[in-house]
Design an enzyme around this catalytic site. Structure first.
Site, short mmCIF file in Angstrom:
data_model
loop_
_atom_site.label_atom_id
_atom_site.label_comp_id
_atom_site.label_asym_id
_atom_site.label_seq_id
_atom_site.Cartn_x
_atom_site.Cartn_y
_atom_site.Cartn_z
N HIS A 1 -5.51 -3.62 -2.78
CA HIS A 1 -5.06 -2.78 -4.01
C HIS A 1 -5.10 -3.24 -5.53
O HIS A 1 -4.45 -2.65 -6.09
CB HIS A 1 -3.98 -2.00 -3.53
CG HIS A 1 -4.03 -1.18 -2.08
ND1 HIS A 1 -4.83 -0.03 -2.27
CD2 HIS A 1 -3.63 -1.54 -1.08
CE1 HIS A 1 -4.66 0.52 -0.97
NE2 HIS A 1 -3.90 -0.42 -0.14
N LYS B 164 -12.18 0.14 -1.37
CA LYS B 164 -11.19 1.01 -2.45
C LYS B 164 -11.87 1.04 -3.80
O LYS B 164 -12.43 1.78 -4.24
CB LYS B 164 -9.78 0.22 -2.38
CG LYS B 164 -9.45 0.46 -0.57
CD LYS B 164 -8.00 -0.24 -0.49
CE LYS B 164 -7.73 -0.17 0.80
NZ LYS B 164 -7.65 1.09 1.61
N SER C 165 0.81 -1.37 0.05
CA SER C 165 0.16 -0.05 -0.19
C SER C 165 0.80 1.24 -0.03
O SER C 165 0.40 2.26 -0.34
CB SER C 165 -1.12 0.10 1.13
OG SER C 165 -0.38 -0.16 2.38
C1 LIG Z 1 -3.70 -3.66 2.04
C2 LIG Z 1 -4.72 -3.35 2.80
N1 LIG Z 1 -5.47 -4.12 3.66
C3 LIG Z 1 -6.39 -3.92 4.18
C4 LIG Z 1 -6.81 -2.42 4.29
C5 LIG Z 1 -7.89 -2.10 5.27
O1 LIG Z 1 -9.35 -2.03 4.51
P1 LIG Z 1 -10.54 -1.19 5.04
O2 LIG Z 1 -10.11 0.15 4.64
O3 LIG Z 1 -11.81 -1.84 4.20
O4 LIG Z 1 -10.57 -1.40 6.34
C6 LIG Z 1 -6.27 -1.61 3.74
C7 LIG Z 1 -6.61 0.01 3.79
O5 LIG Z 1 -7.07 0.76 4.43
C8 LIG Z 1 -4.95 -1.85 2.94
O6 LIG Z 1 -4.43 -1.15 2.32
#
Ligand SMILES: Cc1ncc(COP(=O)(O)O)c(C=O)c1O
Length: 370
Positions: A205, A227, A177
């Site tokens: 992502h 996302k 990320s």
């Molecule tokens: C790689 C990754 N996994 C999980 C999440 C968490 O997802 P959520 O925003 O739906 O809680 C994020 C971002 O917030 C992320 O970048």
């Protein structure tokens, strides 16, 4: 010491490090809107990579769900049952991921907590890439397994650690990320198969891939609706027996209210758009925009590493003065000395908006390769 004094001391420490974060109010729909002082901005900060957040079919589906089922879900699904829209969305997610089954969680964060705490019980070792997302790190903390971190995408390091490790889980982001690079999924799956480890891949992502064949390894895919599906919520896709176990063991599923029907309906409409020819066109457009800024880069997350925190903060402020919202990312989110601008592109950006971004980055001396 009174709690108020302790809080003042803690906040003073954050201030002394120059790291107090505040939340900015942005009045926006999709990628454009106004700052609290009324100036217009275009966002290069959102993870709405396909622009589905305000797609007419997505918005309409949320409206209809709100009218039919009301605002909230009322309780956890094991207590108050699910609405039919939750089940319909799970079926669509399972089909998309070519899995037997999918299970919704309120967020992607909760999905990672649920998977890692369920499969990472006592006697298990979890191997986690050092650059995995905070929700994976927190899932590892919640698990009662031993947790070992392997060097970023370093297969040799992981292989050496897996040798003789016993029951194991390997967990990785598919697209990281903060750097936007991809995990070597094919090789990770082969290693997991060799060592009978469960592979958990977080595809939050992975809007453009990677599309790796993970079988014959045993694996679970974690995803988010928040996302590129433009809504809110998370999910886990995999064999039905595995998701059934999550229903019975994952505390971040059991003890929390189901996502709202409107969120689920929006996500279902977004999956349908994404899997249609329109979705193909959106991905092609996104690919083309990425190639304008960073040719060949695998994802819409484009790090512009500047080094010192102050340079990243000043650059983000200078961009905002030009109406371009690009977040500065600094420690503890990234290692010291690698503070950066994190540009995220979307198929919904116009050519002109990307031209403005490129010009502004060049003026800042932040872009060398485009
Ligand atoms: C790689 C990754 N996994 C999980 C999440 C968490 O997802 P959520 O925003 O739906 O809680 C994020 C971002 O917030 C992320 O970048």
């Amino acid at each position: 010491m009174r709690w108020a004094e302790w809080v003042a001391e803690e906040n003073a420490l954050i201030d002394a490090a120059g790291r107090r974060r505040t939340i900015r109010d942005l009045d926006a729909r999709g990628l454009t809107g106004t700052l609290d002082d009324g100036t217009a901005f275009v966002s290069f900060a959102s993870n709405d990579y396909l622009g589905l957040n305000s797609h007419p079919a997505v918005v309409q589906a949320a409206h209809e769900a709100l009218d039919r089922w009301g605002a909230g879900s009322g309780s956890a699904r094991l207590i108050a049952g699910a609405r039919p829209i939750h089940r319909a969305l799970e079926q669509a997610l399972a089909e998309w991921k070519a899995a037997e089954s999918a299970l919704l969680f309120p967020t992607g964060y909760a999905a990672n907590l649920g998977v890692l705490s369920t499969f990472g019980g006592p006697g298990v070792t979890i191997f986690s890439d050092e650059l995995n997302h905070a929700s994976i790190v927190d899932g590892c903390r919640l698990a009662r397994a031993d947790v070992r971190t392997y060097r970023h995408a370093d297969l040799d390091h992981l292989a050496a650690m897996l040798a003789g490790a016993g029951r194991s889980v390997v967990v990785t982001d598919a697209v990281f990320s903060m750097d936007g690079d991809e995990a070597p999924l094919t090789e990770l799956a082969a290693l997991c198969h060799e060592h009978s480890a469960l592979l958990v891949v977080d595809e939050a992502h992975a809007v453009l891939g990677p599309h790796a064949e993970l079988a014959p390894a045993e694996y679970l895919r974690v995803g988010t609706l928040s996302k590129f599906l433009g809504s809110s919520g998370g999910f886990v896709a995999g064999p039905r027996e595995f998701t059934d176990l999550l229903v019975n063991r994952a505390r971040s599923f059991i003890f929390t209210t189901a996502s709202t029907p409107a969120d689920a309906a929006a996500a279902l409409a977004a999956v349908q758009v994404m899997r249609s020819p329109e979705g193909d066109a959106l991905r092609t457009r996104l690919r083309a925009l990425i190639d304008r800024v960073a040719p060949g880069h695998p994802s819409p997350i484009l790090p512009v590493v500047l080094g010192e925190e102050t340079r990243a903060m000043e650059s983000a402020a200078a961009l905002l003065d030009k109406g371009l919202l690009v977040p500065a990312i600094r420690p503890p989110s990234v290692p010291a000395g690698t503070s950066r601008l994190r540009v995220t592109l979307s198929a919904a950006h116009t050519d002109d908006q990307v031209t403005r971004l490129l010009g502004a980055l060049r003026e800042l001396g932040a872009l060398t390769h485009a």
